[in-house]
Design a protein around this motif. Structure first.
Motif, PDB file in Angstrom:
ATOM      1  N   ARG A 194       0.849  -1.197   0.000  1.00  0.00           N
ATOM      2  CA  ARG A 194       0.000   0.000   0.000  1.00  0.00           C
ATOM      3  C   ARG A 194       0.880   1.242   0.000  1.00  0.00           C
ATOM      4  N   LEU A 195       0.250   2.381  -0.278  1.00  0.00           N
ATOM      5  CA  LEU A 195       0.922   3.668  -0.117  1.00  0.00           C
ATOM      6  C   LEU A 195       0.519   4.242   1.228  1.00  0.00           C
ATOM      7  N   ASN A 196       1.490   4.732   1.994  1.00  0.00           N
ATOM      8  CA  ASN A 196       1.160   5.349   3.283  1.00  0.00           C
ATOM      9  C   ASN A 196       0.802   6.823   3.095  1.00  0.00           C
ATOM     10  N   LYS A 197       0.660   7.550   4.189  1.00  0.00           N
ATOM     11  CA  LYS A 197       0.225   8.962   4.123  1.00  0.00           C
ATOM     12  C   LYS A 197       1.192   9.828   3.343  1.00  0.00           C
ATOM     13  N   THR A 198       2.467   9.437   3.311  1.00  0.00           N
ATOM     14  CA  THR A 198       3.465  10.235   2.578  1.00  0.00           C
ATOM     15  C   THR A 198       3.641   9.759   1.134  1.00  0.00           C
ATOM     16  N   LYS A 199       2.717   8.865   0.704  1.00  0.00           N
ATOM     17  CA  LYS A 199       2.704   8.336  -0.662  1.00  0.00           C
ATOM     18  C   LYS A 199       3.951   7.506  -0.986  1.00  0.00           C
ATOM     19  N   THR A 200       4.518   6.872   0.029  1.00  0.00           N
ATOM     20  CA  THR A 200       5.627   5.949  -0.189  1.00  0.00           C
ATOM     21  C   THR A 200       5.155   4.523   0.097  1.00  0.00           C
ATOM     22  N   ASP A 201       5.896   3.551  -0.432  1.00  0.00           N
ATOM     23  CA  ASP A 201       5.474   2.152  -0.334  1.00  0.00           C
ATOM     24  C   ASP A 201       5.519   1.631   1.100  1.00  0.00           C
ATOM     25  N   GLU A 202       4.558   0.778   1.391  1.00  0.00           N
ATOM     26  CA  GLU A 202       4.464   0.135   2.700  1.00  0.00           C
ATOM     27  C   GLU A 202       4.075  -1.325   2.489  1.00  0.00           C
ATOM     28  N   ILE A 203       4.717  -2.234   3.231  1.00  0.00           N
ATOM     29  CA  ILE A 203       4.447  -3.662   3.086  1.00  0.00           C
ATOM     30  C   ILE A 203       3.863  -4.209   4.386  1.00  0.00           C
ATOM     31  N   LEU A 204       2.810  -5.015   4.245  1.00  0.00           N
ATOM     32  CA  LEU A 204       2.183  -5.671   5.379  1.00  0.00           C
ATOM     33  C   LEU A 204       2.052  -7.159   5.045  1.00  0.00           C
ATOM     34  N   VAL A 205       2.440  -8.006   5.999  1.00  0.00           N
ATOM     35  CA  VAL A 205       2.314  -9.459   5.815  1.00  0.00           C
ATOM     36  C   VAL A 205       1.270  -9.976   6.802  1.00  0.00           C
ATOM     37  N   ARG A 206       0.223 -10.582   6.283  1.00  0.00           N
ATOM     38  CA  ARG A 206      -0.810 -11.171   7.144  1.00  0.00           C
ATOM     39  C   ARG A 206      -0.415 -12.610   7.483  1.00  0.00           C
ATOM     40  N   ILE A 207      -0.409 -12.910   8.801  1.00  0.00           N
ATOM     41  CA  ILE A 207      -0.027 -14.232   9.291  1.00  0.00           C
ATOM     42  C   ILE A 207      -1.133 -14.744  10.219  1.00  0.00           C
ATOM     43  N   PRO A 208      -1.218 -16.069  10.459  1.00  0.00           N
ATOM     44  CA  PRO A 208      -2.318 -16.607  11.275  1.00  0.00           C
ATOM     45  C   PRO A 208      -2.314 -16.111  12.708  1.00  0.00           C
ATOM     46  N   GLU A 209      -3.513 -16.030  13.291  1.00  0.00           N
ATOM     47  CA  GLU A 209      -3.686 -15.551  14.665  1.00  0.00           C
ATOM     48  C   GLU A 209      -2.928 -16.390  15.673  1.00  0.00           C
ATOM     49  N   ASP A 210      -2.823 -17.692  15.415  1.00  0.00           N
ATOM     50  CA  ASP A 210      -2.177 -18.571  16.398  1.00  0.00           C
ATOM     51  C   ASP A 210      -0.682 -18.759  16.149  1.00  0.00           C
ATOM     52  N   PHE A 211      -0.118 -17.989  15.219  1.00  0.00           N
ATOM     53  CA  PHE A 211       1.322 -18.101  14.946  1.00  0.00           C
ATOM     54  C   PHE A 211       2.105 -17.471  16.091  1.00  0.00           C
ATOM     55  N   ALA A 212       3.003 -18.255  16.710  1.00  0.00           N
ATOM     56  CA  ALA A 212       3.667 -17.818  17.947  1.00  0.00           C
ATOM     57  C   ALA A 212       5.047 -17.189  17.738  1.00  0.00           C
ATOM     58  N   GLU A 213       5.698 -17.502  16.626  1.00  0.00           N
ATOM     59  CA  GLU A 213       7.105 -17.090  16.462  1.00  0.00           C
ATOM     60  C   GLU A 213       7.225 -15.756  15.717  1.00  0.00           C
ATOM     61  N   VAL A 214       6.476 -14.776  16.159  1.00  0.00           N
ATOM     62  CA  VAL A 214       6.439 -13.487  15.460  1.00  0.00           C
ATOM     63  C   VAL A 214       7.798 -12.801  15.484  1.00  0.00           C
ATOM     64  N   ASN A 215       8.433 -12.740  16.637  1.00  0.00           N
ATOM     65  CA  ASN A 215       9.734 -12.055  16.748  1.00  0.00           C
ATOM     66  C   ASN A 215      10.795 -12.748  15.891  1.00  0.00           C
ATOM     67  N   GLU A 216      10.785 -14.065  15.932  1.00  0.00           N
ATOM     68  CA  GLU A 216      11.767 -14.815  15.121  1.00  0.00           C
ATOM     69  C   GLU A 216      11.538 -14.573  13.630  1.00  0.00           C
ATOM     70  N   LEU A 217      10.258 -14.544  13.216  1.00  0.00           N
ATOM     71  CA  LEU A 217       9.940 -14.289  11.811  1.00  0.00           C
ATOM     72  C   LEU A 217      10.365 -12.882  11.409  1.00  0.00           C
ATOM     73  N   GLN A 218      10.131 -11.927  12.285  1.00  0.00           N
ATOM     74  CA  GLN A 218      10.524 -10.546  11.997  1.00  0.00           C
ATOM     75  C   GLN A 218      12.029 -10.439  11.801  1.00  0.00           C
ATOM     76  N   GLU A 219      12.785 -11.085  12.653  1.00  0.00           N
ATOM     77  CA  GLU A 219      14.254 -11.067  12.529  1.00  0.00           C
ATOM     78  C   GLU A 219      14.698 -11.754  11.235  1.00  0.00           C
ATOM     79  N   HIS A 220      14.050 -12.866  10.916  1.00  0.00           N
ATOM     80  CA  HIS A 220      14.357 -13.614   9.686  1.00  0.00           C
ATOM     81  C   HIS A 220      14.127 -12.745   8.445  1.00  0.00           C
ATOM     82  N   LEU A 221      13.008 -12.035   8.416  1.00  0.00           N
ATOM     83  CA  LEU A 221      12.696 -11.168   7.278  1.00  0.00           C
ATOM     84  C   LEU A 221      13.655  -9.991   7.189  1.00  0.00           C
TER      85      LEU A 221
END
Length: 418
Positions: A354-381
């Motif tokens: 999507r474009l944010n308020k400043t009209k620059t690119d923004e990325i969002l990744v939708r993951i399952p509600e029960d996914f527990a390793e959020v911090n590890e995934l963030q570091e991996h990405l």
């Protein structure tokens, strides 16, 4: 620099194609006239480059003007998958269907399918889809045995494998993972089945250095069969196919004239990435000249170990229109997809731009509600992309609805809302 033009030996066929469209295509009659193109004067690649690119927007806006045969000659109507916009209608006559069959015959032969082989097609042959029909026609021309299971239904796929003993599957790579999961859950000894190889479509399997990407590695680790990458599109009516050495996808001589161009529409050097621009040869109903596919590919040149004279490209590393600029870093969705697929505990996801308020690119990744390793995934990405993306939890049902939209014939992992 070696170009497709110099290697392919397609000059005579290319001149014939130019003469054909100049005489029969309403779109190209106008296109050549308005751009002052005299096809009789085209004798070199430098001359050919003067023809302006044909775009997907041209096909969308002037679709019927590309038809170059009388209406009663048309036998088959198909549509594109609509990955980069509204689906485009395409039509084929008898000569085009014969050409399509020859294209697939040669492609299957390149990856080792013989007359004695049995091949199971797990892709749809309906829904105005060209690929499934092309596979059937090519295998029929080759004389191989064909099992038309169509898409989905893992139980039917395994019952057919047990009953007919195919050596080859034609499949979308992510569907192979579903077949493996079903086999494990149902006690099927899939590792000792008749299947020895899969002809993969719709999703890339390899990185530009020829190594398997995360999706390819996951399949190979679970099921040690040979994985062949292919790349094609409805507009091209032609496939680029791996040989047994898996070092790039070969063009098919006499069926396509291809260019890989930089942002200035000049040919890239060997080892560089550019946009694939194609002129399918010997097409009759809707011929295209210098059609920009929108796919960014790496150009490998010739000199494959197999000895074929054709030139090779990678499968797309990204779509030109889907390039993302994230805080000074250039990304393509496939890079993010590869990293997410490599994180094995993450079973399902979708990516949104999507474009944010400043009209620059923004990325969002939708993951399952029960996914527990959020911090590890963030570091991996962040380690793989060098920038941080937003992770947002959603229900599996919501993610599945985004991943498998009704109107799409393929899983849709990237949604561009910019």
């Amino acid at each position: 620099m070696t170009s497709f033009y110099e290697i392919n030996g397609n000059k005579i066929l290319l001149k014939q194609q130019l003469s054909y469209v100049a005489a029969n295509s309403p779109f190209y009659k106008k296109h050549f006239q308005s751009n002052k193109i005299n096809i009789a004067e085209i004798e070199s690649y430098e001359d050919f480059k003067q023809i302006p690119i044909t775009t997907k927007e041209d096909l969308q806006h002037f679709n019927k003007e590309f038809i170059s045969v009388p209406g009663d000659e048309i036998i088959d109507y198909v549509t594109t998958s609509g990955t980069l916009g509204n689906p485009v209608s395409f039509a084929l006559n008898d000569a085009d269907l014969d050409r399509l069959a020859e294209n697939e015959r040669r492609s299957f032969e390149m990856l080792g399918v013989k007359k004695s082989s049995v091949v199971q097609i797990t892709t749809t042959l309906d829904r105005r889809f060209m690929a499934g029909m092309a596979y059937f026609l090519g295998l029929r021309k080759l004389g191989a045995g064909i099992i038309r299971t169509g898409s989905g239904l893992p139980g039917l796929q395994w019952e057919s494998i047990e009953r007919f003993k195919p050596e080859f599957l034609v499949a979308v790579p992510s569907f192979l993972l579903k077949l493996i999961d079903f086999a494990i859950q149902n006690g099927i000894d899939y590792k000792n089945s008749s299947v020895k190889a899969a002809v993969c479509i719709g999703e890339p399997l390899r990185n530009p250095d020829f190594s398997l990407n995360s999706l390819g590695r996951r399949i190979k680790e679970l099921w040690d069969i040979d994985l062949f990458s292919t790349y094609a599109s409805t507009e091209m009516g032609t496939a680029f196919t791996e040989c047994e050495f898996h070092e790039g996808n070969h063009s098919l001589l006499k069926l396509i004239f291809a260019e890989v161009l930089d942002e200035n529409q000049e040919p890239v050097d060997k080892g560089e990435i550019g946009e694939l621009v194609v002129t399918p040869l010997q097409t009759k109903t809707m011929p295209l000249i210098r059609f920009a596919t929108g796919d960014m590919v790496k150009f490998y040149g010739k000199n494959c170990k197999c000895g074929r004279e054709s030139l090779r490209i990678s499968t797309p590393v990204g779509r030109k229109q889907q390039m993302i600029k994230l805080r000074g870093t250039t990304l393509y969705p496939q890079q993010i997809i590869n990293l997410l697929t490599a994180f094995q505990s993450l079973k399902i996801f979708v990516i949104e731009a999507r474009l944010n308020k400043t009209k620059t690119d923004e990325i969002l990744v939708r993951i399952p509600e029960d996914f527990a390793e959020v911090n590890e995934l963030q570091e991996h990405l962040q380690a793989g992309l060098k920038v941080k993306v937003v992770l947002k939890k959603a229900s599996v049902e919501e993610i599945e609805k985004l991943k498998f939209p009704r109107e799409s014939r393929k899983p849709k992992l990237f949604h561009d809302f910019r």
